[in-house]
Motif scaffolding. Structure first.
Motif, PDB file in Angstrom:
ATOM      1  N   ALA A 358       0.995  -1.386   0.604  1.00 34.64           N
ATOM      2  CA  ALA A 358       0.451  -0.081  -0.278  1.00 34.64           C
ATOM      3  C   ALA A 358       0.935   1.392  -0.273  1.00 34.64           C
ATOM      4  O   ALA A 358       1.996   1.315   0.871  1.00 34.64           O
ATOM      5  CB  ALA A 358      -0.732   0.622   0.880  1.00 34.64           C
ATOM      6  N   HIS A 359       0.336   2.683  -0.414  1.00 42.66           N
ATOM      7  CA  HIS A 359       0.949   3.410  -0.989  1.00 42.66           C
ATOM      8  C   HIS A 359       2.051   3.384  -1.196  1.00 42.66           C
ATOM      9  O   HIS A 359       3.169   4.005  -0.555  1.00 42.66           O
ATOM     10  CB  HIS A 359       1.175   4.159   0.406  1.00 42.66           C
ATOM     11  N   GLY A 366      -4.486   1.051   4.851  1.00 35.76           N
ATOM     12  CA  GLY A 366      -6.226   0.978   3.567  1.00 35.76           C
ATOM     13  C   GLY A 366      -6.090  -0.337   3.154  1.00 35.76           C
ATOM     14  O   GLY A 366      -6.809  -1.064   4.097  1.00 35.76           O
ATOM     15  N   ASP A 423      -2.698  -0.852  -4.047  1.00 37.47           N
ATOM     16  CA  ASP A 423      -3.371   0.327  -3.753  1.00 37.47           C
ATOM     17  C   ASP A 423      -2.775   0.974  -5.204  1.00 37.47           C
ATOM     18  O   ASP A 423      -3.635   2.479  -5.299  1.00 37.47           O
ATOM     19  CB  ASP A 423      -3.567   0.948  -2.886  1.00 37.47           C
ATOM     20  N   GLN A 442      -7.503   0.255  -5.870  1.00 38.93           N
ATOM     21  CA  GLN A 442      -7.563   2.189  -5.640  1.00 38.93           C
ATOM     22  C   GLN A 442      -7.764   2.683  -4.344  1.00 38.93           C
ATOM     23  O   GLN A 442      -7.780   1.455  -3.158  1.00 38.93           O
ATOM     24  CB  GLN A 442      -8.700   2.141  -6.295  1.00 38.93           C
ATOM     25  N   GLN A 443      -7.580   3.848  -4.051  1.00 36.70           N
ATOM     26  CA  GLN A 443      -7.651   4.372  -2.857  1.00 36.70           C
ATOM     27  C   GLN A 443      -8.306   5.295  -2.676  1.00 36.70           C
ATOM     28  O   GLN A 443      -8.911   6.516  -1.856  1.00 36.70           O
ATOM     29  CB  GLN A 443      -6.220   5.434  -2.963  1.00 36.70           C
ATOM     30  N   ASN A 505     -15.742  -0.161  -0.392  1.00 40.59           N
ATOM     31  CA  ASN A 505     -14.219   0.590   0.155  1.00 40.59           C
ATOM     32  C   ASN A 505     -13.794  -1.040   1.561  1.00 40.59           C
ATOM     33  O   ASN A 505     -14.116  -0.411   2.451  1.00 40.59           O
ATOM     34  CB  ASN A 505     -13.708   1.427   0.204  1.00 40.59           C
TER      35      ASN A 505
END
Length: 749
Positions: A358-359, A366, A423, A442-443, A505
């Motif tokens: 993530a990120h 997330g 993501d 996705q975020q 989400n």
């Protein structure tokens, strides 16, 4: 009497003077005056100074009758200054945003010291900024204020006037003045530090010092350094009580002469000859030179300029050799890892392995974090691994394997894991194998333009590689969507053959499962006082700005609202958190690993364009949009938005800071109209947020089930009650959890 007098001498800096003065006048701490000294500059500096003085009464112009140089120009500014403290700034330098507020806060914390030493960064002629790296010298740990004897390492910092703030009364009492010539900071900085009865430090970059391209040969100016050290040692002779600093300053002189020697062109022999004379003149017997500096001292003392030049060349060659060796080692490692990856690609896939990220290497959290927890809960036969940089490994659950990016284990995981979940996007060198399943989470819900839509907005797209983007999209098997708007947007801006999973989400599942006791615990951990209203402030990144200036003066907002309110300030991950006068009321949560926890702990959200509002709406708590007309128009032009947020907001809309204060002061932030707006927004953008999004994804992707479990209708969900409402009416009560075998709150947070 203003708090700060910012003295700006100007000579042949017309290209930079606007930015310099603007950086001062736009400070969030406005109690200042600018003494702009036109040192008889042959360009337009004098006119620029007068233009700013006509525009802002805080600018006081001083025009010298003849060019006198940097030192005398600063002295002229000192003579006109009336502030409590004096700040020097060269005409091509800039103050960082909120620098004066940070300085003012630190001065107050440390009891109004004589001198405050703060950090700075160098900006080269290309605009690239690099921290000067003073290390531990500026640490704020330990008692403050202090004397130089307690922190003698301050003498090793840059001998500059602009990385310090001086109490004007102290400057006048000590009789400090700048001499003429170049290297004028030497006989100013050292006496200031030695004579100050109280010193303090601020570990933060307050000044960007510009290093312009060299024009012509400045070797003649370098000889001024000898005159300045003559003045410094003459000062020591006049103050025998400071004699203990003589050996230290002697070593600093040799270090600086050595540095200046390397910059000389064509006059090195004469320079080193004079350096030898100064060495013999000011050397202090009985104080041995440190071992690491003996060679340099010997070469200066014996005037071995050819040997000195050879040693400098040898050091330069050594650095280049070391850099070459490092590059070769990296190249060898890269080749080895690529070979390792190719070997792993030929080995069988492991159907019981899943890897998450993530990120771009950040910690567990997330949508991927929620899915990883759901994998362990619903598909325990799958062994999970998380890719993160070492500083984030503490956020990864104990049951999950930790993988560092770029290692052999990293490439093994990418080559042989059946499930890949991210993501943002995995390494572009990833080879998608038959049988691998890649889930792009996705975020969140998009408000600003994304993907191919950014082609119409080059300021936001920057160097986006469309071909590489589409190659990445072609590796996706599943894309998560939180609502119909997101589904339509993803399929248009990321065209590909993937399957969209409109399940919500996963990271928002925790909102429906948390209890009031969980909220109470999170608020206590964050230091939110009991009985207060916690506002989560999360502004978006501005693509069109090089520096991210805060849109709100949070200290002013809280002063107007009173002690009942506190702010949880979360800056964009690319930026530093806010500087506040009262950290107990403006709590910096920029580095907090879980934005979901911050949402749960807060009572309301204030944002401008951040997509966090779509997630927060699922909590059914108040949202206030701060959308100033000029800022909104600039954001729309630079980035583009999919709909006008002001026409379909999730709550009250404030078009100015005063309107925002009024919305909270009058209670409109949680009034009936705001509730109606939030309900409509929630119905449109949170149709699947029932606490079981992660479960639906795992059952579909891993277990092969579809349509299970069904989405719970909006009216039948179990949102966490607003902590503010609970505090206002009754103690926090436990909210029943919906029966779900999905991940625990602890794992998700």
């Amino acid at each position: 009497m203003p708090r700060f007098s910012v003295i700006v001498p100007a000579y042949e800096v017309q290209a930079y003077l606007h930015a310099c003065l603007e950086s001062v006048l736009s400070q969030s701490y406005p109690d200042l005056e600018v003494i702009a000294v036109d040192d008889r500059s042959p360009d337009a500096c004098g006119e620029i100074v007068d233009e700013f003085a006509a525009r802002d009464p805080r600018v006081r112009p001083v025009h010298l009758a003849e060019n006198r140089g940097l030192g005398p120009a600063r002295n002229a500014g000192l003579a006109a200054a009336t502030g409590d403290y004096v700040v020097f700034l060269d005409g091509d330098d800039t103050l960082t945003p909120d620098a004066l507020r940070a300085i003012a806060d630190r001065l107050k914390e440390t009891g109004e010291p004589d001198v405050l030493v703060h950090g700075h960064a160098h900006t080269d002629w290309r605009g690239v900024t690099a921290d000067d790296g003073p290390g531990l010298q500026l640490t704020e740990q330990g008692p403050a204020p202090f004397r130089l004897e307690d922190r003698p390492g301050l003498l090793r910092l840059t001998t500059a006037a602009w990385n310090k703030t001086y109490r004007r009364e102290f400057v006048e009492r000590a009789g400090l003045r700048f001499p003429p010539g170049h290297h004028t900071d030497i006989p100013w900085t050292y006496p200031a530090l030695m004579r100050a009865e109280t010193l303090a430090t601020l570990d933060g970059v307050c000044v960007h010092h510009r290093q312009r391209r060299r024009r012509g040969d400045a070797s003649g100016r370098h000889f001024d350094v000898f005159d300045q050290y003559d003045r410094l040692f003459a000062f020591l002779d006049q103050h025998p009580e400071l004699a203990r600093w003589r050996p230290v300053l002697f070593r600093r002189m040799v270090d600086q002469l050595s540095a200046v020697f390397a910059e000389c062109r064509g006059t090195r022999a004469a320079f080193l000859s004079k350096a030898r004379d100064h060495y013999r003149r000011y050397r202090t017997p009985g104080h041995p030179v440190p071992l690491r500096a003996r060679l340099r001292h010997t070469l200066v003392r014996l005037n071995l300029h050819r040997t000195y030049r050879a040693s400098v060349a040898a050091k330069r060659l050594g650095r280049r050799t070391a850099a070459l060796a490092t590059r070769l080692a990296r190249s060898l490692r890269t080749v080895t890892l690529r070979l390792h990856y190719r070997v792993q690609l030929r080995l069988p896939l492991r159907a019981d392995r899943a890897v998450f990220a993530a990120h771009r290497g950040h910690g567990h959290g997330g949508n991927p974090g929620a899915l990883e927890s759901a994998f362990r809960a619903l598909a325990p036969h799958i062994r999970t691994a998380w890719i993160a940089d070492p500083e984030y490994h503490h956020t990864i659950p104990a049951a999950t394997r930790r993988v560092r990016p770029g290692t052999a284990a990293y490439w093994t995981a990418l080559a042989r894991s059946k499930y890949l979940v991210d993501d943002v996007g995995f390494d572009r060198r990833l080879v998608k194998r038959p049988g691998q399943v890649l889930v792009q989470t996705q975020q969140g819900t998009p408000l600003a333009h994304m993907g191919l839509d950014l082609l119409e907005h080059p300021a936001a797209a920057r160097d986006m590689d469309v071909e590489a983007l589409l190659e990445d999209v072609d590796t996706w098997d599943y894309v998560l969507s939180a609502n119909r708007h997101a589904t339509l947007t993803w399929e248009r801006v990321f065209p590909g053959g993937y399957t969209t999973l409109p399940y919500g989400n996963p990271r928002n599942d925790v909102f429906q499962r948390a209890t009031s006791e969980d909220v109470r615990r999170l608020r206590e951990q964050l230091g939110i006082p009991e009985g207060t209203v916690a506002i989560l402030y999360a502004p978006a990144h501005r693509d069109y700005r090089r520096t991210q200036r805060p849109a709100l003066d949070l200290d002013r907002v809280l002063r107007r609202l009173g002690p009942r309110f506190v702010v949880l300030a979360r800056a964009h991950h690319r930026h530093e958190g806010p500087r506040a006068a009262d950290p107990s009321r403006v709590i910096d949560v920029t580095g907090h690993p879980s934005v979901e926890s911050l949402c749960l702990a807060s009572d309301a959200l204030v944002t401008d364009h951040s997509s966090l509002m779509f997630d927060y709406a699922g909590l059914d708590r108040p949202i206030v949009v701060h959308a100033a007309d000029d800022d909104y128009a600039a954001y729309e032009a630079a980035r583009g938005t999919y709909f006008d947020l002001r026409s379909f907001p999730p709550g009250a809309v404030a078009r100015s800071e005063d309107e925002l204060i009024d919305i909270f002061a009058t209670g409109h932030w949680r009034g009936s109209r705001s509730t109606q707006l939030r309900s409509a927004f929630r119905e449109r953008f949170c149709p699947y947020d029932d606490g079981r999004a992660a479960e639906r994804v795992v059952r579909h992707v891993v277990l092969g089930e579809t349509g299970s479990p069904p989405v719970l209708p909006l009216a039948d969900r179990y949102p966490v009650p607003s902590a503010a409402a609970a505090l206002a009416h009754s103690p926090l009560t436990t909210v029943p959890r919906p029966a779900s075998p999905s991940a625990t709150l602890t794992d998700s947070i």
